[in-house]
Motif scaffolding. Structure first.
Motif, short mmCIF file in Angstrom:
data_model
loop_
_atom_site.label_atom_id
_atom_site.label_comp_id
_atom_site.label_asym_id
_atom_site.label_seq_id
_atom_site.Cartn_x
_atom_site.Cartn_y
_atom_site.Cartn_z
N PHE A 171 54.93 39.65 38.28
CA PHE A 171 54.15 39.14 39.42
C PHE A 171 54.96 39.28 40.71
O PHE A 171 54.48 39.78 41.72
CB PHE A 171 53.85 37.65 39.22
N LEU B 42 38.87 45.25 30.71
CA LEU B 42 39.96 45.63 31.61
C LEU B 42 40.03 47.14 31.75
O LEU B 42 40.21 47.68 32.85
CB LEU B 42 41.25 45.08 31.03
N PHE B 46 39.77 49.42 35.10
CA PHE B 46 40.73 50.42 35.56
C PHE B 46 40.01 51.70 35.94
O PHE B 46 40.34 52.35 36.93
CB PHE B 46 41.76 50.73 34.47
N LEU B 49 38.56 51.42 39.23
CA LEU B 49 39.56 51.37 40.29
C LEU B 49 40.32 52.68 40.43
O LEU B 49 41.33 52.73 41.11
CB LEU B 49 40.53 50.22 40.02
N LEU B 100 46.89 31.75 39.29
CA LEU B 100 46.08 32.95 39.46
C LEU B 100 45.08 32.77 40.58
O LEU B 100 44.88 33.67 41.40
CB LEU B 100 45.34 33.25 38.16
N ILE B 107 45.44 37.10 47.99
CA ILE B 107 45.18 38.54 48.12
C ILE B 107 43.90 38.77 48.90
O ILE B 107 43.86 39.55 49.84
CB ILE B 107 45.09 39.19 46.72
N TYR C 10 45.43 39.93 32.82
CA TYR C 10 45.12 39.58 34.20
C TYR C 10 46.07 40.24 35.19
O TYR C 10 45.66 40.79 36.18
CB TYR C 10 45.22 38.07 34.39
N LYS C 11 47.32 40.17 34.85
CA LYS C 11 48.31 40.69 35.78
C LYS C 11 48.12 42.16 36.03
O LYS C 11 48.08 42.61 37.17
CB LYS C 11 49.70 40.45 35.20
N THR C 12 47.88 42.91 34.95
CA THR C 12 47.74 44.35 35.16
C THR C 12 46.53 44.64 36.02
O THR C 12 46.52 45.55 36.82
CB THR C 12 47.60 45.07 33.81
N GLY C 13 45.46 43.84 35.87
CA GLY C 13 44.30 44.05 36.72
C GLY C 13 44.58 43.64 38.14
O GLY C 13 44.12 44.26 39.09
N GLY C 14 45.34 42.56 38.31
CA GLY C 14 45.45 41.97 39.62
C GLY C 14 46.42 42.65 40.54
O GLY C 14 46.26 42.60 41.75
N VAL C 15 47.42 43.31 39.97
CA VAL C 15 48.50 43.80 40.82
C VAL C 15 48.12 45.05 41.59
O VAL C 15 48.35 45.16 42.78
CB VAL C 15 49.76 44.05 39.97
#
Lengths: 510, 185, 78, 151
Positions: A171, B42, B46, B49, B100, B107, C10-15
């Motif tokens: 993160f 997910l 991707f 995106l 989160l 963000i 989540y992290k992989t999506g969010g970053v």
């Protein structure tokens, strides 16, 4: 030729070769691992006194490719990792005969060394993370290597908490990348210094908090220490020595220093620096207090040593945190330098005496089959060498005057008082006496007193096991006496590397 | 530049629902399946995106994870775990959800972050522009991972090697030798 | 265990900060940022590695205790 | 009968070849199209795992013996390191020391293709190994548990 990539390539190559050759040659690990770690140790010692250097991976210049950097701080850690690694491998040869799957053990050991070397020489945030994962995953597996119920549970706990730490770090790295658009440490540092100047960007503050939590978890500072008292006693003794001696320092303390001093530029005194410095001091004090209090009540020898590690890491962090706070609030640079020097010196000493204590606890367990202090006693008569080395390490860590631990604690305390934090210094002094108290308990329960039933049958361990112990004991005494040499050639370059952020940027980006 | 935000939000909601189900369910198998559903969503995200490399990898890894997890759980403990709530787990998950949400708010709110869809790309501009002439590699992502940052990929390969070796080491037959073998050796 | 997996997801999506979905289009200006993708790829691999190690540990623990319930397994106390 | 029903076995035999070919394609064209050594390696590993699930471990091990898998696992990683080390001969670790070739052709972009192949070998064999270890361990431990209960 610049030897930097060899620090990673040699142990990695060894780690890939050992299981391959192990299919035909059962002793491949026991032969190759000491050989390669010895080479690495010699290389690291020869690194002393060389000027700081940068290596461009793949020939790409820094912000685009990955740069490897060796400066004073890296050299300090490289020496600690590779020499202790060599001694622990040497100790393992006899000690690990009780376990099966030895080629896998030595291969994992080499991977752990490779990962730590990779972290220490890396000049790139994401690369640091990748090698941190190599070292951590190898250590998760090694903690659970005995596959007993207790080992597995400790390993599982370590794995879960370690993974949480890794997620936090990712993160943090992602945030830093999103804000500054770069992963190279020097490039990020320049970007932070020029673009954000005095006031911190909220994203960077958040990332800093994540870094402090993640690396704090790896370093087992107190709010994040839950894994350590289980993992260290459960692991095989050479692994405990590695974990306590170098892993928590290279993955935790080193990374905190590097990120906050060289990337965040804490010395420049931005708005966020004081918060981070305060957090470091708070974690350090908590570690000293809680580590000390919990250690004194333990009857399991290795568990006592594990809590003692938390307390001593607190002292290291205290020196560094006080230095950071003095710099961030614009205090005298000489006082900050003294505090950081004390912290680094204590870290260097702690490598020697804590590895020694864990290795000798392994020797004791090897000979008597227990680590319950109530069942031990009078070991001095049956195992004179181990008892002698344990004594040296205990005196040194407790801070008894002629030994090295005394000088480093003294430097930290003097710097803390000079910086005006008298209350903190008093707490630290009180807990230095608590350290002395629980090591007196160790001496009374294990080394002296009546010879217990289990100790009756004990014999001195074989030479391959006590030679590393003696070498480390010499180091414990030697660091105190040879301070003028070590201080000038190893510790002061490390301190300068931390304090001159601009020089680091200049070095990497040219 | 078409707007892909609605699809993204739909996938995000699906993933959150899936993960809540995975945490809340007391049956191990359904937890595994909902985790896998989150993983596939997910992968689709991707693809939206603009990351087909990641989408492919995520997809195949998800298949493998599903096989391993089902294989690992289905015959072991298919009964519902009837135990009390683990307060620690609930607290941790709440903390992470909070983090989160804060992260997402930062963000999307743009406080200190570059706008969504407008990354800084200071360093990677160079990758995009010189990637093809410098490496002769049409897939820029591959060019980055195997040429500009090949050293990282070596680290990644070692991570995989380490964990597989560790798993094999933990699955060996007996951990310690019997006392008499040690004496003999 | 599941919680951990979800966090990874989540992290992989969010970053990853992303511009535009067309990879093979010749207009370089519209390319997405490749570096976070490389990072995510690495982190997926690391996740897989950690997962396999975790499953191995879980199976071993199950063999010792006959359950996955952590409250039964927990014997070590801080 | 070891493994699953005849229908499953027949379809598996039919499909496995295609999956492996697809995996090889993903690996070889990693530098031109999406995918690469890692994704392709996982696909190939999935093919072997599918064969193992359908036919039982003996048939899968006859296709890829355990020892060979160990050798490929370590060898792939070692090959990666050596290709990186080969770069030292022209200047730096991981410097692209092979000929660049022509853009958009299979044999282009120097060391990227061999690196992809090395990763693919490493990933597929190691994932196959860990899966077989997990599956075999489970069976063994259950037998041990039943024996314990009977004793």
């Amino acid at each position: 030729m610049n030897p930097l990539p060899l620090y990673v390539a040699i142990p990695l190559g060894a780690a890939f070769l050992i299981p391959l050759l192990g299919l035909w040659w059962k002793k491949s690990g026991e032969t190759l691992a000491p050989l390669f770690t010895l080479i690495l140790g010699i290389m690291a010692v020869l690194q002393v006194g060389r000027p700081a250097a940068v290596y461009h991976m793949g020939g790409w210049p820094p912000p685009w490719g990955i740069a490897l950097v060796s400066d004073g701080l890296s050299t300090l850690l490289l020496i600690a990792i590779n020499l202790v690694g060599f001694l622990c491998v040497l100790f393992s040869i006899k000690y690990m005969q009780r376990y099966t799957g030895l080629t896998k053990y030595y291969s994992l050991f080499m991977l752990m060394v490779a990962g730590m070397n990779g972290v220490v020489v890396s000049g790139d945030l994401f690369n640091l993370y990748v090698f941190l994962e190599v070292a951590s995953i190898a250590s998760y597996a090694l903690v659970a290597f005995g596959v007993g119920a207790e080992e597995l549970e400790a390993g599982f706990k370590y794995l879960i908490l370690g993974s949480v730490a890794s997620v936090m770090l990712l993160f943090g790295i992602g945030t830093v990348y999103a804000v500054t658009g770069s992963l190279n440490m020097a490039d990020v540092a320049r970007e932070i210094a020029t673009q954000f100047g005095g006031q911190m960007n909220p994203g960077l503050l958040l990332a800093g908090a994540f870094f402090l939590m993640g690396f704090g978890l790896k370093a087992a500072l107190v709010p994040f220490h839950a894994w350590l008292p289980d993992a260290h006693p459960s692991a095989p003794a050479p692994i405990s020595a590695m974990l306590s001696g170098v892993v928590i320092k290279s993955l935790g303390i080193y990374a905190i220093c590097r990120v906050f001093f060289n990337v965040y530029g804490i010395a420049a005194g931005g708005a966020g620096s004081v918060i981070f410095a305060n957090a470091m001091i708070a974690f350090a004090l908590l570690s000293i207090v809680i580590g000390g209090i919990l250690a004194i009540g333990q009857w399991d020898y290795k568990r006592l040593l594990a809590y003692s590690s938390i307390g001593q890491i607190g002292y290291v962090m205290l020196g560094i945190g006080v230095g950071a706070r003095v710099l961030a609030t614009g205090g005298q640079i000489s006082i900050a330098g003294l505090a950081i020097l004390g912290g680094l010196f204590h870290m260097f000493n702690h490598v020697a005496f804590k590895s020694l204590l864990f290795l000798s606890s392994g020797a004791i367990q090897h000979a008597t089959g227990t680590r319950d202090m109530k069942q031990l006693g009078g070991l001095r008569e049956k195992m004179p060498i181990t008892a002698f080395t344990t004594n040296m390490a205990a005196l040194s860590i407790a801070g008894v005057p002629p030994f090295s631990g005394f000088w480093s604690k003294l430097v930290i305390l003097v710097a803390t008082v000079k910086a005006g934090y008298t209350a903190i210094a008093i707490v630290a002094i009180v807990f230095a006496f608590v350290t002395l108290a629980y090591y007196i308990k160790v001496q009374r329960e294990i080394l002296y007193g009546t010879v217990s039933k289990l100790v009756e049958k004990a014999r001195e361990v074989p030479a391959l096991m006590y030679v590393p112990l003696i070498l480390l004991a010499i180091a414990c005494v030697g660091f105190g006496l040879l301070y003028p040499v070590i201080g000038v050639h190893i510790l002061e370059p490390a301190r300068d590397a931390l304090m001159n952020g601009a020089e680091y940027i200049q070095l990497v980006l040219g | 530049m078409e707007n892909i935000t609605p699809q993204l939000y739909a996938l995000l909601v699906f993933m959150i629902v899936g993960s809540v189900v995975a945490i809340e369910t007391r049956n191990l198998l359904s937890a595994v399946i909902s985790v896998a559903a989150v993983g596939f969503a997910l992968s689709v995200a991707f693809l939206f995106l603009g990351a087909p490399d990641i989408a492919i990898t995520q997809l195949v890894v998800e298949v493998l994870v599903l096989i391993i997890l089902i294989r690992g759980t289905i015959l072991l403990d298919n009964t519902a775990v009837e135990s009390h709530r683990d307060t620690l787990a609930v607290v941790t998950s709440l903390i992470f959800f909070g983090l989160l949400l804060g992260f997402g708010a930062m963000i999307f709110g743009g406080r200190g972050f570059p706008e969504f869809g407008e990354p800084v790309m200071r360093v990677s501009k160079v990758y995009v522009h010189t990637g093809l002439p410098a490496t002769y590699c049409a897939n820029i992502v591959t060019a980055v991972i195997l040429d500009f940052r090949a050293y990282d990929t070596m680290g990644e390969a070692s991570v995989l090697f380490t964990s597989i070796l560790g798993a094999m080491a933990l699955l060996r037959r007996d951990g310690k030798r019997k006392e008499e073998e040690v004496v003999a050796a | 265990m599941n919680l951990y997996l979800i966090i990874i997801g989540y992290k992989t999506g969010g970053v990853a900060p992303i511009i535009e979905p067309d990879m093979p289009v010749a207009t370089l200006e519209r390319f997405v940022d490749p570096l976070p993708q490389a990072m995510v790829l690495t982190s997926i691999v690391i996740g897989l590695g950690v997962l396999s190690l975790m499953v191995a540990m879980c199976i071993r623990l199950y063999e010792k205790h006959g359950t996955f319930d952590m409250s039964v397994i927990s014997k070590l106390r801080g | 009968m070891i493994g699953m029903t005849l229908i499953v076995k027949t379809i598996t035999d039919f499909v496995v070849g295609f999956i492996i070919v697809f995996g090889v394609y993903i690996v070889l064209y990693g530098h031109l199209t999406p995918g690469g050594g890692f994704a392709g390696g996982v696909i190939i590993a999935c093919a072997f795992i599918l064969a193992m699930l359908a036919h039982g471990k003996d048939v899968a091990f006859s296709k890829l013996p355990e020892k060979a898998a160990h050798i490929i696992d370590s060898g792939g990683a070692l090959a990666f390191l050596l290709i990186g080390w080969f770069g030292v001969t022209v200047g730096a670790f991981f410097m692209n020391a092979f000929g660049r070739g022509e853009v958009f052709r299979l044999l282009s972009s120097g060391m990227i293709l061999p690196l992809n192949i090395a990763i693919a070998f490493k990933v597929s064999s190691s994932l196959f190994l860990v899966f077989s270890a997990l599956a075999i361990f489970r069976r063994r431990s259950f037998r041990a548990m039943i024996e314990d209960e009977l004793a």
